[in-house]
Design a protein around this motif. Structure first.
Motif, short mmCIF file in Angstrom:
data_model
loop_
_atom_site.label_atom_id
_atom_site.label_comp_id
_atom_site.label_asym_id
_atom_site.label_seq_id
_atom_site.Cartn_x
_atom_site.Cartn_y
_atom_site.Cartn_z
N GLY A 103 13.78 4.01 -23.07
CA GLY A 103 12.94 3.07 -23.82
C GLY A 103 13.60 1.73 -24.09
O GLY A 103 13.07 0.70 -23.69
N THR A 106 14.21 -0.40 -20.93
CA THR A 106 13.10 -0.49 -19.98
C THR A 106 12.82 -1.93 -19.54
O THR A 106 12.74 -2.23 -18.35
N ARG A 165 8.58 4.86 -17.66
CA ARG A 165 8.62 3.64 -18.46
C ARG A 165 8.98 2.40 -17.63
O ARG A 165 8.35 1.35 -17.74
N ILE A 166 10.03 2.51 -16.82
CA ILE A 166 10.50 1.32 -16.09
C ILE A 166 9.51 0.93 -14.99
O ILE A 166 9.17 -0.24 -14.83
C1 GLV Z 1 13.16 5.27 -17.86
O1 GLV Z 1 13.18 4.67 -18.94
C2 GLV Z 1 11.96 5.72 -17.16
O2 GLV Z 1 11.46 6.81 -17.49
O3 GLV Z 1 11.45 4.99 -16.29
#
Ligand code: GLV
Ligand code: GLV
Length: 338
Positions: A103, A106, A165-166
């Protein structure tokens, strides 16, 4: 904390804690003082007797290391989102908690992914070299219609492999470039669909994208996932960017792809072996931009990662489940707390 002894904490690198005083208040802390990482033997001998360990992705926390630090070791707080350097099964079996820093890095990693995409597409590093080396002056013209032409990004197709997330943060930035977004992962992500991204097979993604970018963790399934077969499916004008883990790409196949023109260029922040050997043949190619694993390297993000490491350690200290526990099954082996 009264007179009860503080838990011992070994930190494998100098980490930018905003409040190191707080760390010292809670723990009897030792920080590895050198720039280089400790060797396996140094890690074991210096961390021996510690209940808590803060590690980076360069520390190989194998089962041998974990077992050598028992029975004291209770928690490994990794200063990274990836944790492929830690033997999770072994840690879980022995009741050792493992946490990471998701997080908070990211946006920085997504920014850097875009830095590489644009640097490769618009040949920024070659251009810099052209100016500094005097090649610009000796070329005979200050401006030329065909000087250093690259790939236009606006309105093109972006393929995102790994949509956590990324991957999602990279997709959000792509909206500003009016891109068509394709994605692939082991499952569909509603967050991606909301951004207008289309779920496709890995093969279709490699075939149709002008830019392919990787955001998967390193697992047995993703090791060497980007191989000759997929690289040969790419457009000759396409570029590949990797800010995830080096072992996701078969680097020998990528070298041939770049050298023989199966693809136009690549931007790499990660390698199967780090640091990358400066004599590796890939370093001799003009159509690749190479960075030394700095995806999360901003002042703000590295401080936030340190904060999250501390939050995990503090929760554990209070007998609570750490906020970003990785091996959640460990709670059945042993409750949190020193
Ligand atoms: C890392 O933060 C992801 O899950 O992409
Ligand atoms: C960096 O590669 C990380 O996993 O945080």
């Amino acid at each position: 904390m009264g007179s009860s002894p503080k838990p011992r904490l070994f930190v494998t690198r100098e980490i930018p804690f905003t409040s190191f005083d707080k760390v010292k208040e809670l723990f009897d802390v030792t920080v590895w003082p050198e720039y280089r990482p400790p060797t396996k033997e140094e890690l074991i001998s210096r961390a021996k007797g510690s209940q808590a360990l803060v590690t980076t992705l360069e520390d190989k926390v194998t089962c041998e290391v974990i077992e050598a630090l028992l029975p004291d070791l209770r928690i490994i707080a990794q200063y990274a989102v990836g944790f492929d350097n830690v033997d999770l099964d072994c840690a879980t079996r022995h009741g050792v908690y493992v946490t990471n820093t998701p997080g908070v890095l990211t946006e920085a990693t997504a920014d850097f992914t875009w830095a590489l995409i644009l640097a490769v597409a618009r040949r920024v590093v070659e251009a810099d070299q052209f100016v500094r080396s005097g090649a610009w002056r000796s070329s005979g013209a200050a401006w030329h219609p065909t000087m250093l032409l690259g790939l236009e990004i606006y309105g093109k197709t972006l393929g995102i492999v790994g949509s956590g997330r990324i991957g999602q943060a990279v997709a959000r930035r792509a909206k500003g470039f009016n891109m068509r977004i394709l994605y692939n992962d082991v499952r569909r992500y509603p967050e991606m669909e909301e951004l207008g991204a289309q779920y496709v097979s890995l093969e279709d993604l490699f075939r149709e994208s002008d830019v392919v970018t990787l955001h998967v963790p390193l697992t047995p399934e993703t090791t060497n996932m980007v191989n000759e077969r997929l690289l040969r499916m790419m457009k000759r004008t396409a570029i590949l960017v990797n800010t995830a883990r080096g072992k996701v790409i078969d680097i020998d196949a990528l070298y041939r792809a770049l050298k023989e023109g199966w693809i136009a260029g690549a931007g790499l922040d990660v390698y199967p072996q780090e640091p990358l050997d400066p004599n590796h043949p890939i370093t001799k190619l003009p159509n690749v931009v190479l960075a030394p694993h700095i995806g999360s390297a901003t002042h703000e993000t590295r401080a936030r990662m340190a904060e999250l490491v501390l939050q995990n350690l503090e929760a554990f200290l209070r007998g609570q489940e750490p906020p970003t526990l990785v091996n959640t099954g460990v709670v059945k082996v042993r409750p949190p707390g020193f």
